[in-house]
Design an enzyme around this catalytic site. Structure first.
Site, PDB file in Angstrom:
ATOM      1  N   SER A  87       0.839  -1.187   0.000  1.00 29.58           N
ATOM      2  CA  SER A  87       0.000   0.000   0.000  1.00 29.58           C
ATOM      3  C   SER A  87       0.875   1.237   0.000  1.00 29.58           C
ATOM      4  O   SER A  87       1.978   1.224   0.567  1.00 29.58           O
ATOM      5  CB  SER A  87      -0.904   0.019   1.230  1.00 29.58           C
TER       6      SER A  87
ATOM      7  N   TYR B   9      -2.795  -0.666  10.250  1.00 29.11           N
ATOM      8  CA  TYR B   9      -2.866  -1.242   8.906  1.00 29.11           C
ATOM      9  C   TYR B   9      -1.595  -0.933   8.117  1.00 29.11           C
ATOM     10  O   TYR B   9      -1.005  -1.811   7.482  1.00 29.11           O
ATOM     11  CB  TYR B   9      -4.094  -0.699   8.174  1.00 29.11           C
TER      12      TYR B   9
END
Length: 250
Positions: free
Chosen positions: A141, A155
């Protein structure tokens, strides 16, 4: 003849969103695709059907990740339908439901179990099944490199750990001609993001403005990058973190 004809691929979390786009793209390129899903068997069946209707070959594997013995069960299911793998895409992952100020230990542990532990052991146990000259692609990400959404700290940490796996594993598997890379999406129009991304025009336009290209990314944008790394064209790229955010980090 597609660029991946004769190859076998496993895409975790391949029933929806980015994973489905990756599975369908690899299928169009000629690979036989194992479509992994956690709980949504119907969605996995739809993905398999889409690949087959386009002339490809696929089968579904249902194993919930983040549970003890998940990697062993997944590979046991895989072995019943295929003999060896050429492309492993560690795509399955979950997002944080609560921000840094509210996240509890149980949710934190679940994040790391699914996003870090599962791909680690899937790759470790899959290494003997992975043929020489194969590919490992980890879906990271943009948040692993930029504090764009600091409230999603836990996360983002999982994706940072996945990037370390990519870096070091490229050295361990390199002697076998196996490449290992991370692909880092930005904001992508998937059903997981729909609740906030499509809440109103302002949310959509704000997300689009983050990208240097002025639009929200699609699952196909990411799938095409993965397809490059999975192909022979990507043979000299390994240990790399590939920014697929549409210039959101510039």
């Amino acid at each position: 003849m597609g660029t991946l004809t004769g190859k076998t691929a496993l895409v975790t979390g391949g029933s929806r969103g980015i994973g489905r786009a990756i599975a369908e793209r690899l299928g169009r390129d000629g690979a036989r695709v194992a479509v992994h899903y956690g709980t949504n068997e119907e969605a996995a069946g739809e993905t398999v059907a889409a690949i087959e209707s386009a002339g490809g070959s696929a089968f579904a594997i249902g194993v919930e990740l983040g549970t003890p013995g998940d990697a062993e069960r997944l590979w046991a299911e895989f072995d019943r339908q295929a003999d060896g793998v050429d492309i492993l895409v560690n795509n399955a992952g979950i997002a944080a439901a609560h921000p840094f100020e509210e996240i509890e230990e149980k949710e934190y542990d679940r994040l790391f179990a699914v996003n870090v532990k599962a791909p680690f052991f899937l790759t470790r146990l899959g290494a003997d099944r992975l043929r020489d000259g194969g590919r490992v692609v980890n879906i990271s990400s943009g948040l692993a490199r930029a504090a764009t959404m600091p409230h999603l700290l836990a996360y983002s940490m999982t994706k940072g750990a996945l990037d370390v796996l990519t870096r070091d594993l490229s050295k361990l598997l390199g002697p076998r001609g196996i490449t290992v890379n991370s692909v880092a999406p930005g904001i992508i129009d998937t059903d997981i993001n729909a609740s906030w991304l499509r809440a109103n025009d302002e949310a959509w336009q704000g997300a689009a403005a983050i990208s240097a290209l002025g639009r929200v990314g699609t699952p196909a944008d990411v799938a095409d990058v993965v397809a490059f790394l999975a192909s022979d064209d990507g043979r000299w790229v390994t240990g790399h973190w590939l920014d697929a955010t549409g210039g959101s980090l510039t």
